[in-house]
Design a protein around this motif. Structure first.
Motif, PDB file in Angstrom:
ATOM      1  N   ASN A 469      64.274  31.844  63.492  1.00  0.00           N
ATOM      2  CA  ASN A 469      63.437  32.380  62.427  1.00  0.00           C
ATOM      3  C   ASN A 469      64.288  32.664  61.183  1.00  0.00           C
ATOM      4  N   GLU A 470      63.682  33.236  60.164  1.00  0.00           N
ATOM      5  CA  GLU A 470      64.385  33.438  58.906  1.00  0.00           C
ATOM      6  C   GLU A 470      65.575  34.379  59.067  1.00  0.00           C
ATOM      7  N   ARG A 471      65.433  35.392  59.931  1.00  0.00           N
ATOM      8  CA  ARG A 471      66.527  36.355  60.142  1.00  0.00           C
ATOM      9  C   ARG A 471      67.573  35.851  61.119  1.00  0.00           C
ATOM     10  N   ARG A 472      67.304  34.731  61.764  1.00  0.00           N
ATOM     11  CA  ARG A 472      68.213  34.127  62.742  1.00  0.00           C
ATOM     12  C   ARG A 472      68.474  35.059  63.931  1.00  0.00           C
ATOM     13  N   ASP A 473      67.490  35.871  64.291  1.00  0.00           N
ATOM     14  CA  ASP A 473      67.660  36.767  65.422  1.00  0.00           C
ATOM     15  C   ASP A 473      66.734  36.433  66.589  1.00  0.00           C
ATOM     16  N   ALA A 474      65.953  35.392  66.452  1.00  0.00           N
ATOM     17  CA  ALA A 474      65.057  34.993  67.541  1.00  0.00           C
ATOM     18  C   ALA A 474      64.697  33.521  67.367  1.00  0.00           C
ATOM     19  N   CYS A 475      64.459  32.879  68.493  1.00  0.00           N
ATOM     20  CA  CYS A 475      64.017  31.486  68.482  1.00  0.00           C
ATOM     21  C   CYS A 475      62.495  31.454  68.552  1.00  0.00           C
ATOM     22  N   VAL A 476      61.886  30.750  67.642  1.00  0.00           N
ATOM     23  CA  VAL A 476      60.428  30.615  67.631  1.00  0.00           C
ATOM     24  C   VAL A 476      60.083  29.145  67.868  1.00  0.00           C
ATOM     25  N   LYS A 477      58.932  28.927  68.436  1.00  0.00           N
ATOM     26  CA  LYS A 477      58.526  27.561  68.749  1.00  0.00           C
ATOM     27  C   LYS A 477      58.331  26.771  67.462  1.00  0.00           C
ATOM     28  N   LYS A 478      58.859  25.577  67.459  1.00  0.00           N
ATOM     29  CA  LYS A 478      58.735  24.727  66.283  1.00  0.00           C
ATOM     30  C   LYS A 478      57.276  24.369  66.023  1.00  0.00           C
ATOM     31  N   GLU A 479      56.951  24.218  64.764  1.00  0.00           N
ATOM     32  CA  GLU A 479      55.605  23.790  64.382  1.00  0.00           C
ATOM     33  C   GLU A 479      55.440  22.300  64.683  1.00  0.00           C
ATOM     34  N   ALA A 480      54.350  21.977  65.346  1.00  0.00           N
ATOM     35  CA  ALA A 480      54.069  20.573  65.657  1.00  0.00           C
ATOM     36  C   ALA A 480      53.466  19.904  64.426  1.00  0.00           C
ATOM     37  N   GLU A 481      54.006  18.761  64.073  1.00  0.00           N
ATOM     38  CA  GLU A 481      53.548  18.043  62.883  1.00  0.00           C
ATOM     39  C   GLU A 481      53.016  16.663  63.262  1.00  0.00           C
ATOM     40  N   PHE A 482      51.820  16.370  62.801  1.00  0.00           N
ATOM     41  CA  PHE A 482      51.232  15.042  62.953  1.00  0.00           C
ATOM     42  C   PHE A 482      50.173  14.892  61.865  1.00  0.00           C
ATOM     43  N   LEU A 483      49.786  13.687  61.617  1.00  0.00           N
ATOM     44  CA  LEU A 483      48.793  13.424  60.574  1.00  0.00           C
ATOM     45  C   LEU A 483      47.410  13.791  61.115  1.00  0.00           C
ATOM     46  N   SER A 484      46.870  14.868  60.589  1.00  0.00           N
ATOM     47  CA  SER A 484      45.587  15.358  61.103  1.00  0.00           C
ATOM     48  C   SER A 484      44.466  15.077  60.110  1.00  0.00           C
ATOM     49  N   PHE A 485      43.243  15.176  60.599  1.00  0.00           N
ATOM     50  CA  PHE A 485      42.075  14.952  59.759  1.00  0.00           C
ATOM     51  C   PHE A 485      41.885  16.092  58.764  1.00  0.00           C
ATOM     52  N   GLU A 486      42.422  17.308  59.102  1.00  0.00           N
ATOM     53  CA  GLU A 486      42.168  18.480  58.280  1.00  0.00           C
ATOM     54  C   GLU A 486      43.020  18.518  57.016  1.00  0.00           C
ATOM     55  N   GLU A 487      44.221  17.956  57.054  1.00  0.00           N
ATOM     56  CA  GLU A 487      45.089  18.037  55.881  1.00  0.00           C
ATOM     57  C   GLU A 487      44.635  17.044  54.815  1.00  0.00           C
ATOM     58  N   ILE A 488      45.106  17.254  53.586  1.00  0.00           N
ATOM     59  CA  ILE A 488      44.630  16.476  52.434  1.00  0.00           C
ATOM     60  C   ILE A 488      44.915  14.987  52.606  1.00  0.00           C
ATOM     61  N   MET A 489      46.140  14.657  53.005  1.00  0.00           N
ATOM     62  CA  MET A 489      46.494  13.254  53.139  1.00  0.00           C
ATOM     63  C   MET A 489      45.656  12.585  54.212  1.00  0.00           C
ATOM     64  N   GLY A 490      45.464  13.273  55.341  1.00  0.00           N
ATOM     65  CA  GLY A 490      44.637  12.716  56.412  1.00  0.00           C
ATOM     66  C   GLY A 490      43.189  12.551  55.987  1.00  0.00           C
ATOM     67  N   ALA A 491      42.686  13.545  55.229  1.00  0.00           N
ATOM     68  CA  ALA A 491      41.294  13.477  54.774  1.00  0.00           C
ATOM     69  C   ALA A 491      41.091  12.335  53.776  1.00  0.00           C
ATOM     70  N   LEU A 492      42.057  12.139  52.872  1.00  0.00           N
ATOM     71  CA  LEU A 492      41.940  11.050  51.897  1.00  0.00           C
ATOM     72  C   LEU A 492      41.968   9.688  52.576  1.00  0.00           C
ATOM     73  N   LEU A 493      42.854   9.528  53.544  1.00  0.00           N
ATOM     74  CA  LEU A 493      42.932   8.261  54.263  1.00  0.00           C
ATOM     75  C   LEU A 493      41.666   8.014  55.083  1.00  0.00           C
ATOM     76  N   THR A 494      41.135   9.099  55.661  1.00  0.00           N
ATOM     77  CA  THR A 494      39.876   8.970  56.414  1.00  0.00           C
ATOM     78  C   THR A 494      38.736   8.546  55.489  1.00  0.00           C
ATOM     79  N   ALA A 495      38.699   9.185  54.310  1.00  0.00           N
ATOM     80  CA  ALA A 495      37.659   8.838  53.340  1.00  0.00           C
ATOM     81  C   ALA A 495      37.784   7.382  52.892  1.00  0.00           C
ATOM     82  N   ALA A 496      39.034   6.949  52.682  1.00  0.00           N
ATOM     83  CA  ALA A 496      39.245   5.558  52.270  1.00  0.00           C
ATOM     84  C   ALA A 496      38.806   4.594  53.356  1.00  0.00           C
TER      85      ALA A 496
END
Length: 761
Positions: A469-496
């Motif tokens: 984490n920001e304080r470097r005192d604990a390990c937090v689970k990494k954020e999972a990243e993938f192209l989703s329908f909810e994000e802007i880029m995913g929504a634009l590609l879906t619309a196209a």
């Protein structure tokens, strides 16, 4: 100078002997005798006296040889370690109860040293100074303390020694060391007499504000507290032999009868010093002194002799004498077969004193190691009170040996709370220790842990799926990243994608609505509808690339893309070949169109597509794509993507599409100069030019794009190439159908070659 403490010790021994001699239970009908010598704290004199006792020769203490058998069965040594160890070494072969027949009634300094180290650790003091007596007591005790301290993570800034008879400049150097030091805690492993000298020097230099930690030899001696006139040692904490009461001992110690013992020079000197008087005033030096009567009252006298703060030590002398008596008593009760050596019996004694205290020795000849932890607390009248604030019991488990009442402790005079004595402050969370060059391990700098690491001692790398984490005192689970329908880029590609699908459906509807018109018929309506169908699938297959990767979506996205695009290119290739064949057939004597009629066109599309289907089946069978967590691409995120499985299969699919597209482009390029009124080949050429340009630029863009952006690049390539085919091939025809119907006539659409082309549709 007369040592009143030594006189108290001798009185304690006499008390025990007289009590035993008056007992009807212990050594009945027998009396113990004794001889006492003043060693003057001299090792040489201690050894000389011990040899005299061992040989039962009083004169030998000064000059005679040691050649007589000993009648002395045991020696009760003094409180100092150095003389006792010297005596033990010399008379050990005589089997008198000293080393290796050496037993203690006071706990071994081994336990005291470890207790002091644990005490220092308890309060978090990791940076301390150390002062010791330059004798066996101080050197051996401090050696054990240092070893234990290192094990507990405590560092010594300095460790110095001195003896009370050392030259003043040596002690002066110690004062300078203390002044220049940064530690605020001083561990003093000193004898009482050495501490007297140190207190005097500390007062001269006004070295106050330090937290003192003391050994039992001085820390519970009221004589040392009385010497501290400037209260430099207020707040001292240290170890003490547990308090004890021996009934009758105090009264016996102060019950001195000089009139009955006038022949004893020691008693005479003692009395004269105590009351500042003289029995014999014939000496001129006694003219200003009163005459001693011998009836002076001791009970109301405030003097170090009447101070009983060392009663625990007096009790140890008392127990030592009783241990010898019990061993002798056991020998008297033996039969002829038992061992008559007192050593064997004294090691095994186990009895209780009249106060109920158990006395026994372990395999090392030591009693149970128990200490009280006392604190020097000043009172209103300036007198220091020794307050018990804790206990130490070496017989308990390590985590329970030390017990303290922290709220009862009064600290050094300048401190209102527990003093802090560290070389370096504790590293905050998220940093690591870096040792300072040339300094002990307690001195360090704190450096921030690298990204992905935590801890405050040694930075530890987080597990692969976690990040700091920001304080470097604990390990937090990494954020999972993938192209989703909810994000802007995913929504634009879906619309196209959906827009392309709808656009293709509209074109298909227009072509179906005007399927009997010349322009639709002239453009091979069957292949046109099949091409529109494949374009619809191309637009829709891009949606399989969006969303959280799963096992089925990973297998579907690449195979669906590969097959639909091959179907699409096959249709375009078929249309291009028909154009070329038609205009070749317009030449005199040409008969090529009979070899590429509607049946052959359908079979060519089917054949080209089946080859891609076989490639995809082999890919899915041998090593199919699968969902994969990419932990290396972006350090603080988990990229959920589809691993290709077999890279050969993936590039075989793309390569086959590229091969067909290149072949189609070449054929369309060759047909680019057909009559202007029939421009199908030109539109195909332009669409394939866009298609090839898109996929050629796709490869480097795909390889270099991180994470979900590589998926977006692939979707963009699919949509761009699909829109290119749709717009270049069909939109011009729709323009004529809808906006220029006057041009949608057979005469306008078909020239000479076009008529031949139309005949084979």
């Amino acid at each position: 100078i007369l040592n009143f403490r030594g006189f108290q010790f001798s009185q304690s021994m006499r008390f025990a002997i007289e009590e035993i001699n008056n007992s009807t239970d212990l050594l009945p009908g027998m009396s113990l005798g004794y001889k006492m010598y003043d060693t003057c704290s001299s090792i040489a004199k201690s050894v000389k006296v011990a040899l005299a006792l061992a040989n039962d020769d009083v004169v030998s203490a000064t000059e005679a040889p040691c050649n007589r058998l000993a009648q002395v069965q045991a020696i009760v040594g003094e409180t100092s370690s150095s003389p006792c160890l010297a005596i033990a070494t010399v008379i050990g072969p005589f089997h008198i109860p000293q080393y290796p027949s050496f037993l203690r009634t006071i706990p071994s300094d081994y336990y005291q040293s470890r207790a002091l180290a644990q005490l220092v650790k308890h309060f978090g003091w990791t940076w301390v100074g150390a002062i010791r007596s330059n004798n066996d007591y101080g050197n051996n005790g401090m050696a054990i303390f240092t070893e234990t301290a290192q094990q507990l993570g405590i560092c010594l800034e300095y460790s110095v020694s001195f003896f009370r008879t050392d030259p003043p400049n040596k002690i002066q150097k110690i004062m300078e060391i203390i002044k220049l030091s940064t530690s605020k805690v001083i561990v003093a492993f000193l004898s009482s007499l050495d501490m007297d000298v140190l207190i005097y020097k500390l007062s001269l230099h006004n070295l106050s504000g330090y937290q003192w930690v003391g050994s039992e030899a001085w820390v519970f001696d009221s004589h040392n507290a009385e010497k501290d006139h400037q209260h430099i040692l207020d707040g001292t904490i240290g170890l003490s032999i547990p308090k004890v009461h021996v009934s009758g001992m105090r009264e016996f110690i102060i019950d001195v009868k000089p009139l009955t013992l006038l022949g004893n020079e020691t008693i005479t000197e003692f009395w004269e010093t105590l009351f500042n008087c003289k029995f014999n005033q014939s000496n001129s030096s006694a003219e200003n002194l009163t005459k001693c009567s011998g009836d002076e009252d001791l009970s109301g006298l405030q003097h170090s002799f009447t101070d009983m703060s060392l009663m625990p030590i007096f009790n140890d002398v008392y127990k030592g004498v009783y241990a010898v008596a019990h061993a002798l008593h056991n020998i008297l009760g033996c039969n002829k077969t038992c061992n008559l050596k007192i050593l064997q019996h004294i090691k095994k004694i186990h009895f209780k004193t009249k106060e109920g205290e158990e006395v026994y020795f372990n395999e090392n000849g030591d009693p149970p190691a128990k200490y009280e932890i006392i604190n020097w607390q000043p009172t209103g009248n300036g007198v220091v009170d020794f307050v018990t604030v804790g206990l130490y019991d070496a017989s308990l488990p390590a985590d329970k040996q030390l017990s303290l009442q922290n709220n009862s402790i009064i600290w050094a005079q300048t401190e209102k709370k527990v003093p802090v004595s560290v070389c370096s402050e504790k590293c905050p969370p998220g940093t690591r220790k870096v040792l300072q060059k040339g300094k002990p391990v307690c001195c360090y700098d704190c450096l921030r842990c690298a990204e992905g690491e935590i801890n405050s001692i040694t930075c530890v790398r987080c597990q692969p799926e976690f990040w700091s984490n920001e304080r470097r005192d604990a390990c937090v689970k990494k954020e999972a990243e993938f192209l989703s329908f909810e994000e802007i880029m995913g929504a634009l590609l879906t619309a196209a994608s959906l827009f392309g699908t709808c656009m293709t459906a509209v074109v298909a509807f227009i072509f179906f609505r005007y399927r009997k018109t010349p322009i639709v018929r002239a453009n091979n309506s069957e292949l046109s509808f099949l091409l529109l169908f494949s374009l619809t699938l191309c637009f829709l297959c891009s949606l399989t690339f969006i969303g959280r990767p799963s096992e089925w979506s990973c297998m579907l996205r690449h195979t669906a893309f590969g097959i639909t695009f091959v179907l699409c290119i096959s249709c375009v290739l078929g249309k291009t070949m028909v154009v070329l064949m038609a205009f070749r057939a317009s030449l005199p004597g040409s008969n090529v169109m009979k070899w590429f009629g509607p049946t052959q066109q359908r079979l060519s599309v089917l054949a080209f597509t089946l080859i891609q289907v076989v490639i995809c089946i082999l890919w899915l069978t041998i090593s199919p794509p699968f969902p994969f967590k990419n932990l290396k691409e972006i350090k603080d995120k988990i990229i959920l993507e589809c691993a290709l499985g077999s890279t050969v299969g993936f590039w075989a699919v793309l390569g086959y599409i590229g091969l067909l597209a290149s072949f189609c482009f070449i054929l369309a390029f060759l047909a680019r100069k057909l009559p202007d009124n029939f421009n199908e080949a030109k539109f195909i050429t332009f669409s394939m030019l866009i298609f090839c340009a898109v996929w050629i630029t796709f490869i480097p863009a795909y390889v270099s794009s991180p994470g979900k952006f590589s998926v977006a690049v692939e979707i963009f390539a699919i949509l761009a190439s699909s829109f290119g085919l749709l717009i270049c091939i069909f939109i011009p025809k729709c323009y004529i159908i809808l906006l220029k119907p006057e041009k949608n006539t057979k005469s306008n659409v078909m020239g000479r070659g076009a008529q031949k082309y139309s005949e084979h549709l």
